[in-house]
Scaffold this motif. Structure first.
Motif, PDB file in Angstrom:
ATOM      1  N   SER A 387       0.843  -1.202   0.000  1.00 54.42           N
ATOM      2  CA  SER A 387       0.000   0.000   0.000  1.00 54.42           C
ATOM      3  C   SER A 387       0.877   1.251   0.000  1.00 54.42           C
ATOM      4  CB  SER A 387      -0.900   0.028   1.234  1.00 54.42           C
ATOM      5  OG  SER A 387      -1.464   1.318   1.396  1.00 54.42           O
ATOM      6  N   PHE A 388       0.562   2.199  -0.894  1.00 54.32           N
ATOM      7  CA  PHE A 388       1.286   3.482  -0.849  1.00 54.32           C
ATOM      8  C   PHE A 388       0.454   4.577  -0.193  1.00 54.32           C
ATOM      9  CE2 PHE A 388      -0.964   4.903  -4.636  1.00 54.32           C
ATOM     10  CZ  PHE A 388      -1.014   3.801  -5.487  1.00 54.32           C
ATOM     11  N   LYS A 389      -0.467   4.160   0.679  1.00 51.81           N
ATOM     12  CA  LYS A 389      -1.220   5.161   1.443  1.00 51.81           C
ATOM     13  C   LYS A 389      -0.300   6.090   2.246  1.00 51.81           C
ATOM     14  CE  LYS A 389      -5.011   5.461   4.815  1.00 51.81           C
ATOM     15  NZ  LYS A 389      -5.024   4.913   6.174  1.00 51.81           N
ATOM     16  N   PRO A 390       0.805   5.554   2.853  1.00 53.58           N
ATOM     17  CA  PRO A 390       1.701   6.478   3.563  1.00 53.58           C
ATOM     18  C   PRO A 390       2.266   7.581   2.660  1.00 53.58           C
ATOM     19  CG  PRO A 390       2.230   4.194   4.105  1.00 53.58           C
ATOM     20  CD  PRO A 390       1.222   4.142   2.990  1.00 53.58           C
ATOM     21  N   VAL A 391       2.427   7.273   1.375  1.00 56.01           N
ATOM     22  CA  VAL A 391       2.896   8.301   0.435  1.00 56.01           C
ATOM     23  C   VAL A 391       1.772   9.307   0.185  1.00 56.01           C
ATOM     24  CG1 VAL A 391       3.750   8.722  -1.903  1.00 56.01           C
ATOM     25  CG2 VAL A 391       4.521   6.688  -0.646  1.00 56.01           C
ATOM     26  N   LEU A 392       0.557   8.798  -0.007  1.00 57.04           N
ATOM     27  CA  LEU A 392      -0.589   9.682  -0.259  1.00 57.04           C
ATOM     28  C   LEU A 392      -0.816  10.627   0.920  1.00 57.04           C
ATOM     29  CD1 LEU A 392      -3.015   6.991  -1.731  1.00 57.04           C
ATOM     30  CD2 LEU A 392      -1.840   8.783  -3.013  1.00 57.04           C
ATOM     31  N   GLU A 393      -0.498  10.147   2.111  1.00 53.32           N
ATOM     32  CA  GLU A 393      -0.696  10.956   3.318  1.00 53.32           C
ATOM     33  C   GLU A 393       0.479  11.888   3.602  1.00 53.32           C
ATOM     34  OE1 GLU A 393      -3.516   7.827   5.827  1.00 53.32           O
ATOM     35  OE2 GLU A 393      -1.359   7.867   6.189  1.00 53.32           O
ATOM     36  N   GLY A 394       1.493  11.838   2.736  1.00 52.18           N
ATOM     37  CA  GLY A 394       2.646  12.726   2.913  1.00 52.18           C
ATOM     38  C   GLY A 394       3.619  12.256   3.973  1.00 52.18           C
ATOM     39  N   ARG A 395       3.480  11.006   4.432  1.00 50.99           N
ATOM     40  CA  ARG A 395       4.370  10.501   5.479  1.00 50.99           C
ATOM     41  C   ARG A 395       5.617   9.838   4.922  1.00 50.99           C
ATOM     42  NH1 ARG A 395       2.318   6.530   8.353  1.00 50.99           N
ATOM     43  NH2 ARG A 395       0.406   6.134   7.185  1.00 50.99           N
ATOM     44  N   LYS A 396       5.600   9.506   3.624  1.00 51.34           N
ATOM     45  CA  LYS A 396       6.733   8.835   2.985  1.00 51.34           C
ATOM     46  C   LYS A 396       6.851   9.364   1.564  1.00 51.34           C
ATOM     47  CE  LYS A 396       7.415   4.131   4.702  1.00 51.34           C
ATOM     48  NZ  LYS A 396       7.296   2.720   4.323  1.00 51.34           N
ATOM     49  N   ASP A 397       8.053   9.316   1.010  1.00 47.75           N
ATOM     50  CA  ASP A 397       8.226   9.734  -0.385  1.00 47.75           C
ATOM     51  C   ASP A 397       8.179   8.536  -1.327  1.00 47.75           C
ATOM     52  OD1 ASP A 397       8.898  11.840  -2.365  1.00 47.75           O
ATOM     53  OD2 ASP A 397      10.668  10.570  -2.657  1.00 47.75           O
ATOM     54  N   SER A 398       8.535   7.358  -0.806  1.00 40.68           N
ATOM     55  CA  SER A 398       8.497   6.163  -1.662  1.00 40.68           C
ATOM     56  C   SER A 398       8.311   4.932  -0.778  1.00 40.68           C
ATOM     57  CB  SER A 398       9.782   6.038  -2.488  1.00 40.68           C
ATOM     58  OG  SER A 398      10.885   5.894  -1.639  1.00 40.68           O
ATOM     59  N   ILE A 399       7.916   3.839  -1.419  1.00 44.59           N
ATOM     60  CA  ILE A 399       7.617   2.631  -0.637  1.00 44.59           C
ATOM     61  C   ILE A 399       8.608   1.502  -0.859  1.00 44.59           C
ATOM     62  CG2 ILE A 399       5.154   3.063  -0.341  1.00 44.59           C
ATOM     63  CD1 ILE A 399       4.735   1.059  -2.731  1.00 44.59           C
ATOM     64  N   ARG A 400       9.541   1.668  -1.773  1.00 46.06           N
ATOM     65  CA  ARG A 400      10.609   0.660  -1.959  1.00 46.06           C
ATOM     66  C   ARG A 400      11.787   1.340  -2.629  1.00 46.06           C
ATOM     67  NH1 ARG A 400       6.528  -0.941  -5.283  1.00 46.06           N
ATOM     68  NH2 ARG A 400       5.989  -2.912  -4.302  1.00 46.06           N
ATOM     69  N   ASP A 401      12.955   0.685  -2.538  1.00 47.70           N
ATOM     70  CA  ASP A 401      14.177   1.259  -3.107  1.00 47.70           C
ATOM     71  C   ASP A 401      14.448   0.778  -4.526  1.00 47.70           C
ATOM     72  OD1 ASP A 401      14.748   2.540  -0.743  1.00 47.70           O
ATOM     73  OD2 ASP A 401      15.914   0.853   0.061  1.00 47.70           O
ATOM     74  N   THR A 402      14.078  -0.484  -4.783  1.00 44.72           N
ATOM     75  CA  THR A 402      14.514  -1.144  -6.015  1.00 44.72           C
ATOM     76  C   THR A 402      13.308  -1.472  -6.876  1.00 44.72           C
ATOM     77  OG1 THR A 402      16.358  -2.103  -4.806  1.00 44.72           O
ATOM     78  CG2 THR A 402      15.797  -3.135  -6.896  1.00 44.72           C
ATOM     79  N   LEU A 403      13.450  -1.252  -8.192  1.00 43.47           N
ATOM     80  CA  LEU A 403      12.364  -1.580  -9.125  1.00 43.47           C
ATOM     81  C   LEU A 403      12.891  -2.536 -10.179  1.00 43.47           C
ATOM     82  CD1 LEU A 403      11.322   2.068  -9.076  1.00 43.47           C
ATOM     83  CD2 LEU A 403       9.634   0.261  -8.675  1.00 43.47           C
ATOM     84  N   PHE A 404      12.100  -3.545 -10.463  1.00 47.85           N
ATOM     85  CA  PHE A 404      12.495  -4.602 -11.398  1.00 47.85           C
ATOM     86  C   PHE A 404      11.570  -4.588 -12.611  1.00 47.85           C
ATOM     87  CE2 PHE A 404      11.360  -8.896 -12.889  1.00 47.85           C
ATOM     88  CZ  PHE A 404      12.589  -9.366 -13.328  1.00 47.85           C
ATOM     89  N   GLY A 405      12.135  -4.828 -13.781  1.00 50.03           N
ATOM     90  CA  GLY A 405      11.311  -4.909 -14.992  1.00 50.03           C
ATOM     91  C   GLY A 405      11.733  -6.062 -15.870  1.00 50.03           C
ATOM     92  N   VAL A 406      10.764  -6.617 -16.589  1.00 45.59           N
ATOM     93  CA  VAL A 406      11.050  -7.709 -17.518  1.00 45.59           C
ATOM     94  C   VAL A 406      10.273  -7.491 -18.808  1.00 45.59           C
ATOM     95  CG1 VAL A 406       9.277  -9.100 -16.335  1.00 45.59           C
ATOM     96  CG2 VAL A 406      10.829 -10.206 -17.922  1.00 45.59           C
ATOM     97  N   TYR A 407      10.935  -7.810 -19.926  1.00 47.56           N
ATOM     98  CA  TYR A 407      10.187  -8.045 -21.157  1.00 47.56           C
ATOM     99  C   TYR A 407      10.744  -9.312 -21.782  1.00 47.56           C
ATOM    100  CZ  TYR A 407       7.910  -8.236 -25.482  1.00 47.56           C
ATOM    101  OH  TYR A 407       7.145  -8.730 -26.511  1.00 47.56           O
ATOM    102  N   SER A 408       9.926 -10.343 -21.808  1.00 47.99           N
ATOM    103  CA  SER A 408      10.380 -11.586 -22.425  1.00 47.99           C
ATOM    104  C   SER A 408       9.283 -12.148 -23.326  1.00 47.99           C
ATOM    105  CB  SER A 408      10.796 -12.604 -21.356  1.00 47.99           C
ATOM    106  OG  SER A 408       9.673 -13.061 -20.644  1.00 47.99           O
ATOM    107  N   GLY A 409       8.615 -11.231 -24.038  1.00 48.07           N
ATOM    108  CA  GLY A 409       7.553 -11.675 -24.941  1.00 48.07           C
ATOM    109  C   GLY A 409       8.081 -12.145 -26.291  1.00 48.07           C
ATOM    110  N   GLY A 410       9.322 -11.797 -26.590  1.00 49.16           N
ATOM    111  CA  GLY A 410       9.904 -12.252 -27.853  1.00 49.16           C
ATOM    112  C   GLY A 410      10.832 -13.405 -27.582  1.00 49.16           C
TER     113      GLY A 410
END
Ligand code: CA
Length: 531
Positions: A387-410
């Motif tokens: 939940s990013f409600k803490p961000v919506l409430e202005g109590r946090k700027d982000s909810i995780r440090d690392t973001l992962f992405g994949v594209y393996s459709g080809g």
């Protein structure tokens, strides 16, 4: 007799008659609180566009000529997320896993359609019963949906109490975005007439700006574009068309993994062409479609305001994935550059600070947890989002440090990315080992992910953008060898954590069992070549 007060601390002595009265009072209080809570539960309006890069919008790209006064107002009255991402896709139809993740809060390899996920126990059965409509139906919400048909999560879609789905990508109000808005306006009219006081959750999905980008004539004219449909000619340049993006290229520098997917070769009006006029005309069509969406959003918001519902309604605006349209020589979303991996994301609701801006570091799969949180409903146990409600409430700027992405459709294992802070790694292991490429970007210094090719004087002449010296892929630069190693280790740890069923050429194979051929092939054949 001995009794325990509601504080739970002090034993008090009361008579039997008093105890019964106290019990009844307590029950009445609980019922009253429950009713009060139900009555104060907020409405949720979730607006989802199809295939929209954040960089079309002025809020993310001040140089954009796209006019979206209603989306801008949402941003001015709400919160803009700079880092909202999809977790990716294992099929060419990126929409499909993205919309499964939105509905269920599950991560990319844990969906009912993820390769071998059901067979390997990575996804529980009957997941649709733990999706947005199912959860909100059970909580007493009125749920309604309008959206395109197909490339979605049908088992969840059909659980909305009221549903009006059709793919509307035409150039007029009956066949275009106005139709989706009309379904919501009709629904609100019925709600008013029937004096329905339940809180609502409305899923307003637009079929545009996904191609075919057939804009309305007056909006096309505004952006100098035409609904080009003749393969034998190219559209004409027009000064009103949007300029080429700074990361435009006439071709991607290497084969990126899915260069025959329909988005790269079969978009009407573009096909395989990447010349300036084709790209600028297509961007003009995109802008015409998005401005029309903006007008339709304005109609819905006006209606909610007139009904007195707006102040108790959370509004979320997002797209199911980004899209390239000429950036890096690509047309589609089957890549992990920011224009395709990232999505626009705006939230406005009770208590959100107007005009605020956050990093967020959210995935679209966090939406279910967040909706539950703001409505006071427990998220289902199957949910893996945060939940990013803490961000919506202005109590946090982000909810995780690392973001992962994949594209393996080809070709497999495909493309992987990881982001932490300003740093981003993309690795390509495609075409049976013929292509092994690594890209390392500092997004603060090189937000458009410019490559050596963007320094070519011919490209600079076309885009008008002269890159700074360090605005290149830094993977081969010995000064960043340690950073590269750190990001590669982070990518591997994310792939392990999220049950990625593949490994790349420069990673340990972890003794992963091979994927059943049928599963891998069916993903490609059934969905991989369609939009
Ligand atoms: Ca999409």
């Amino acid at each position: 007799m001995k009794n325990i007060s509601r504080s739970g601390l002090q034993p008090v002595k009361v008579g039997g008659h008093d105890a019964v009265i106290n019990l009844i009072a307590a029950i009445l209080l609980l019922i009253f609180c429950g009713l009060a809570q139900a009555a104060s539960r907020p409405n949720i309006l979730f607006i989802l566009t199809d295939d929209q890069s954040p960089f079309d919008l002025k809020i993310y790209n001040p140089a954009s000529t796209l006019q979206t006064p209603n989306i801008d107002r949402l941003a001015a009255e709400g919160m803009v997320f700079d880092n909202a991402y999809i977790m990716g896709s294992f099929v060419g139809a990126v929409c499909t896993p993205s919309r499964h993740m939105i509905m269920s809060g599950r991560t990319v390899w844990h969906l009912p359609i993820s390769p071998a996920a059901m067979a390997r126990g990575k996804c529980p059965p009957n997941l649709e019963q733990q999706t947005i409509p199912a959860v909100f139906n059970r909580a007493g919400y009125a749920t309604m949906r309008t959206c395109k048909i197909g490339n979605s999560y049908e088992a969840a879609n059909k659980l909305f109490q009221e549903r009006h789905d059709a793919t509307k990508r035409g150039p007029d109000d009956q066949t275009g975005s106005a139709w989706h808005a009309e379904q919501v306006l009709n629904y609100l009219k019925q709600r008013e007439a029937s004096k329905d006081t339940r809180p609502f959750l409305i899923y307003l999905g637009f079929s545009h700006p996904h191609d075919t980008r057939d804009g309305k004539p007056e909006l096309l004219a505004k952006y100098g574009a035409v609904n080009h449909a003749d393969r034998s000619t190219r559209p004409l340049l027009n000064p009103l068309q949007p300029k080429l993006p700074p990361n435009y290229l006439p071709a991607h520098p290497f084969r990126h993994g899915d260069d025959n997917v329909r988005d790269e070769v079969a978009v009407s009006g573009v096909w395989r062409n990447r010349d300036e006029a084709t790209i600028r005309n297509e961007l003009g069509r995109e802008f015409a479609c998005v401005e029309n969406i903006d007008i339709q959003i304005g109609r819905v918001l006006d209606r909610l305001k007139a009904m007195g519902e707006l102040d108790n309604t959370w509004i979320f605006y997002a797209s199911d994935n980004g899209v390239a349209i000429g950036r890096h020589g690509l047309m589609g979303k089957q890549n992990l550059y920011e224009h395709s991996w990232r999505v626009p994301f705006i939230a406005k609701g009770p208590g959100v600070k107007a005009g605020s801006r956050v990093q967020g570091n959210i995935y679209l799969l966090d939406i279910l947890a967040t909706f539950c949180d703001i409505a006071g409903i427990p998220a289902p146990e199957t949910n893996e989002g945060i939940s990013f409600k803490p961000v919506l409430e202005g109590r946090k700027d982000s909810i995780r440090d690392t973001l992962f992405g994949v594209y393996s459709g080809g070709s497999k294992p495909g493309i992987r990315s990881v982001r932490k802070g300003d740093w981003k790694l993309i690795q390509y292991d495609v075409y049976g080992g013929q292509v092994h490429e690594t890209q390392l970007f500092n997004l603060k210094e090189n937000p458009d992910e410019l490559l050596a090719e963007h320094h070519d004087p011919k490209i600079i002449a076309l885009t008008g953008n002269t890159p700074a010296k360090n605005q290149v892929n830094l993977a081969g630069d010995p000064r960043y060898a340690d950073k590269l190693k750190e990001m590669q280790a982070l990518l591997l740890s994310e792939m392990r954590r999220l049950d990625d069923p593949w490994r790349l050429w420069n990673q340990p194979n972890d003794n992963l069992p091979p994927l059943p051929e049928a599963t891998a092939a069916s993903g490609k054949n059934k969905a991989g070549r369609k939009k």
